[in-house]
Design an enzyme around this catalytic site. Structure first.
Site, PDB file in Angstrom:
ATOM      1  N   LYS A 134       0.860  -1.188   0.000  1.00  0.00           N
ATOM      2  CA  LYS A 134       0.000   0.000   0.000  1.00  0.00           C
ATOM      3  C   LYS A 134       0.893   1.233   0.000  1.00  0.00           C
ATOM      4  CE  LYS A 134      -3.526   2.441   2.584  1.00  0.00           C
ATOM      5  NZ  LYS A 134      -4.521   2.383   3.649  1.00  0.00           N
TER       6      LYS A 134
ATOM      7  N   LYS B  51      -2.322  -1.454  -3.737  1.00  0.00           N
ATOM      8  CA  LYS B  51      -3.158  -0.257  -3.650  1.00  0.00           C
ATOM      9  C   LYS B  51      -2.312   0.986  -3.758  1.00  0.00           C
ATOM     10  CE  LYS B  51      -6.105   2.040  -0.343  1.00  0.00           C
ATOM     11  NZ  LYS B  51      -6.518   2.085   1.016  1.00  0.00           N
TER      12      LYS B  51
HETATM   13  C1  PBG Z   1      -7.314   3.490   5.695  1.00  0.00           C
HETATM   14  C2  PBG Z   1      -7.674   3.345   4.272  1.00  0.00           C
HETATM   15  C3  PBG Z   1      -7.497   4.308   3.272  1.00  0.00           C
HETATM   16  C4  PBG Z   1      -8.097   3.787   2.135  1.00  0.00           C
HETATM   17  C5  PBG Z   1      -8.574   2.519   2.454  1.00  0.00           C
HETATM   18  N1  PBG Z   1      -8.279   2.251   3.779  1.00  0.00           N
HETATM   19  C6  PBG Z   1      -6.971   5.674   3.317  1.00  0.00           C
HETATM   20  C7  PBG Z   1      -5.628   5.947   3.811  1.00  0.00           C
HETATM   21  O1  PBG Z   1      -4.760   5.075   3.892  1.00  0.00           O
HETATM   22  O2  PBG Z   1      -5.412   7.105   4.164  1.00  0.00           O
HETATM   23  C8  PBG Z   1      -8.208   4.510   0.831  1.00  0.00           C
HETATM   24  C9  PBG Z   1      -9.220   3.995  -0.107  1.00  0.00           C
HETATM   25  C10 PBG Z   1      -9.586   4.897  -1.216  1.00  0.00           C
HETATM   26  O3  PBG Z   1      -8.963   5.955  -1.465  1.00  0.00           O
HETATM   27  O4  PBG Z   1     -10.553   4.554  -1.910  1.00  0.00           O
HETATM   28  N2  PBG Z   1      -6.283   2.848   6.238  1.00  0.00           N
END
Ligand code: PBG
Length: 331
Positions: free
Chosen positions: A200, A254
């Protein structure tokens, strides 16, 4: 690979008509590939639209079953739940994450009763619950790894006990997969699957999501000390290797579209089920361009989703899941 030269070979022959194109298609998108993320909010009343995500809503528990009805009819296999926690329930330690009566747990119980066939994916991270918007607890301005992992393990058990089938830790702490697996097993939750957000990235494409769950304004600084640098690919392989060794059943990359090379590498090097999260900013871009008449909405949406399959994905978390399923099912 055997290749004969032109004019013996004319690659355009296999593109000549629709029937032939269908016959030689290497990849296909189906409803089975779709995971639909939904936002839940507190209180009563109808759905409220997320400003930067037209067509995406925050729904109350009261409206949840009706909201999911169509996805169930379309046979979408999984739904990922994200809570928009009211400000008064947010705290520095994010303790609301451990409340068995929090929004997420209530939603999980409700959906398990109404739609037992749908797999529920629960995001494990503290950002919907912390007043500073980080995914773990802050100590001297730094997100403390081991202390956060201990809380996340309890959050995972809390969600699984409420009926979440697939725990998806999105926090990017080190060692969380092993800790979560151990905590779940200790409670006898041996069938609860772990879908690790293994690679991520610290991405600018999460903006609309943070707005949807109300963590944007609150976020102090950025998440670069735990989420990955978009410049790195080898590091993603190390993240994935560790998560698999620690017990991840499936892994996620992601964001999605700008990271197709990472998906392909993970698939080739590990051969595990890999999922893409086509994130909020990617959804917003397609919607914005389509609403301006700059691209064809349905064609761009379906192309983006198919490309995840070509890159090696087993499935895609996408806000377009219902819209895509309608097209796939001819509805
Ligand atoms: C939180 C999380 C995030 C997303 C999914 N889980 C945001 C972040 O890491 O700040 C983002 C998903 C999206 O942008 O659709 N941990």
């Amino acid at each position: 690979m055997i290749t004969q030269n032109f004019p013996l070979t004319r690659l355009r022959r296999n593109r000549f008509d629709d029937a032939t194109r269908r016959m030689v298609a290497e990849h296909r998108l189906s409803v089975d590939d779709l995971i639909w993320p939904i936002f839940i909010r507190d209180g009563n009343g109808g759905p409220t639209e997320v400003a930067a995500m037209p067509g995406v809503f925050r729904v109350t528990l009261e409206g949840l079953a009706a909201h999911v009805e169509e996805a169930a009819k379309l046979n979408i296999p999984a739904i990922a739940l994200f809570p928009a926690t009211p400000a008064e329930l947010k705290s520095p330690e994010g303790t609301e994450a451990l409340n068995p009566e929090n929004l997420m747990c209530q939603a999980a119980r409700l959906l398990k009763t109404e739609f037992p066939q749908i797999a529920l994916v629960g995001d494990v991270a503290l950002d919907p619950y912390t007043d500073h918007g980080h995914d773990g607890v802050l100590r001297d301005g730094y997100v403390a790894n081991d202390e956060s992992v201990a809380i996340l393990a309890r959050q995972a058990v809390n969600q699984a006990q409420a009926g979440i089938d697939i725990i998806a830790p999105s926090d990017m702490m080190d060692g969380r997969i092993a800790a979560l697996r151990q905590a779940l097993d200790k409670q006898g939750l041996i069938h609860t699957r772990l879908l690790s957000y293994a690679a991520k990235y610290a991405s600018a494409f999460y903006g609309p999501f943070r707005d949807a769950i109300g963590s944007q304004g609150a976020l102090k600084g950025d998440k670069k000390t735990y989420q990955m640098n978009p410049a790195n690919s080898d590091e993603a392989m190390r993240e994935v290797a560790m998560d698999i060794a620690e017990g991840a059943d499936m892994v996620m990359v992601k964001p999605g579209m700008p990271y197709l090379d990472i998906i392909r590498r993970v698939k080739d090097e590990f051969g595990v089920p890999v999922f893409a999260y086509q994130v909020s900013g990617e959804y917003a871009m397609i919607e914005a361009a389509a609403r301006n008449g700059w691209i064809d909405h349905d064609k761009a949406m379906m192309e983006a989703l198919l490309c995840f399959k070509r890159a090696g994905c087993s499935g895609i978390l996408t806000y377009h899941a219902v819209q895509a399923a309608r097209i796939l099912e001819g509805k």
